[in-house]
Design an enzyme around this catalytic site. Sequence first.
Site, PDB file in Angstrom:
ATOM      1  N   PRO A   2       0.760  -1.234   0.000  1.00  0.00           N
ATOM      2  CA  PRO A   2       0.000   0.000   0.000  1.00  0.00           C
ATOM      3  C   PRO A   2       0.780   1.267   0.000  1.00  0.00           C
ATOM      4  CG  PRO A   2       0.412  -0.710   2.198  1.00  0.00           C
ATOM      5  CD  PRO A   2       1.296  -1.467   1.293  1.00  0.00           C
ATOM      6  N   GLU A   3       0.211   2.236  -0.626  1.00  0.00           N
ATOM      7  CA  GLU A   3       0.569   3.628  -0.360  1.00  0.00           C
ATOM      8  C   GLU A   3      -0.709   4.255   0.181  1.00  0.00           C
ATOM      9  OE1 GLU A   3       2.787   5.481  -3.590  1.00  0.00           O
ATOM     10  OE2 GLU A   3       3.403   3.519  -4.289  1.00  0.00           O
TER      11      GLU A   3
END
Length: 291
Positions: A2-3
């Site tokens: 994830p970002e």
Amino acid sequence: MPELPEVETVRRGLQPAMEGFRIDRAVAHRENLRFPLQKDFAARLTGQTVTGLGRRAKYLLADLSSGDVLLMHLGMSGSFRVIGADGETTPGEFHYPRSEDRTHDHVVFEMASGARVVFNDPRRFGFMKVFPRSEIETEPHLKGLGPEPLGNAFDASLLAKACAGKQTSLKAALLDQRVVAGLGNIYVCEALFRAHLSPKRKASTLANRKEEPTDHAVRLTEAIREVLGEAIKAGGSSLRDHRQTSGELGYFQHAFKVYDREGKPCPTCGGTVQRFVQNGRSTFWCPKCQK
DNA sequence: AATAGCCCCTGACCGC
DNA sequence: TGCGGTCAGGGGCTAT
């Protein structure tokens, strides 16, 4: 995974299953993720109600009725599945398909909602930790994080100040969570492309001598907000598509202009997207468009 | 203090 | 098929 946009998508996906519900049982299938899980990890969660599920940078923060906060980070390969009466969903599926390997189901929350929330993480770069809400300001993982790029406080002047005098590259500066919190390799590449700025440029060029923002800083700030906003939107819509066809890729990858597009045409000038390694990580950019 | 590099870990993919 | 090398969305730690 994830970002920031993916973590936010995960948060929104977990909310209906967790927020307002008691954790009937918490199970850790191993004693460590990236770090050792606290000895009382499961005990401190069991019986507590999740009063709110928030996000700070790439961290998920579940407020518990006990006054504790459950801090969760997905690392590179972490994902959640929500298994309910009406089937199974994976909030925040993204560029890479999530692991189907049950041997990497490390933590399970059995919610009073009837849902089982399962954390899966093959590489185990993710981690979880419980700490008192009163220590939120001193929690080492959160302390020193820069501003939320989608928050009101974040603007060109703040970004310029944070980058003033920095001799490192713009790319490296944006990946530094103390400068701005939540960007990762993909969105840094994409934001720099949208702002027409070279990843090799010195970070200090975002500020003038008085540490005031240059035009570059203004453009970059707008590009960051824009790309994150669009990605969150796409995350939301890919969720729906995804319930049907498990195992396919997400949606926002189709909107990548440079990331993972080495050798492909630049969408703006028709030139060729290039890749090179910067601080040990791939940078994708168009040398013709980005100066 | 600021910066660059190494490392944690597993799995997918590519060339031989 | 098997094998080795390379790469992957992060970030903490250590050495300059």
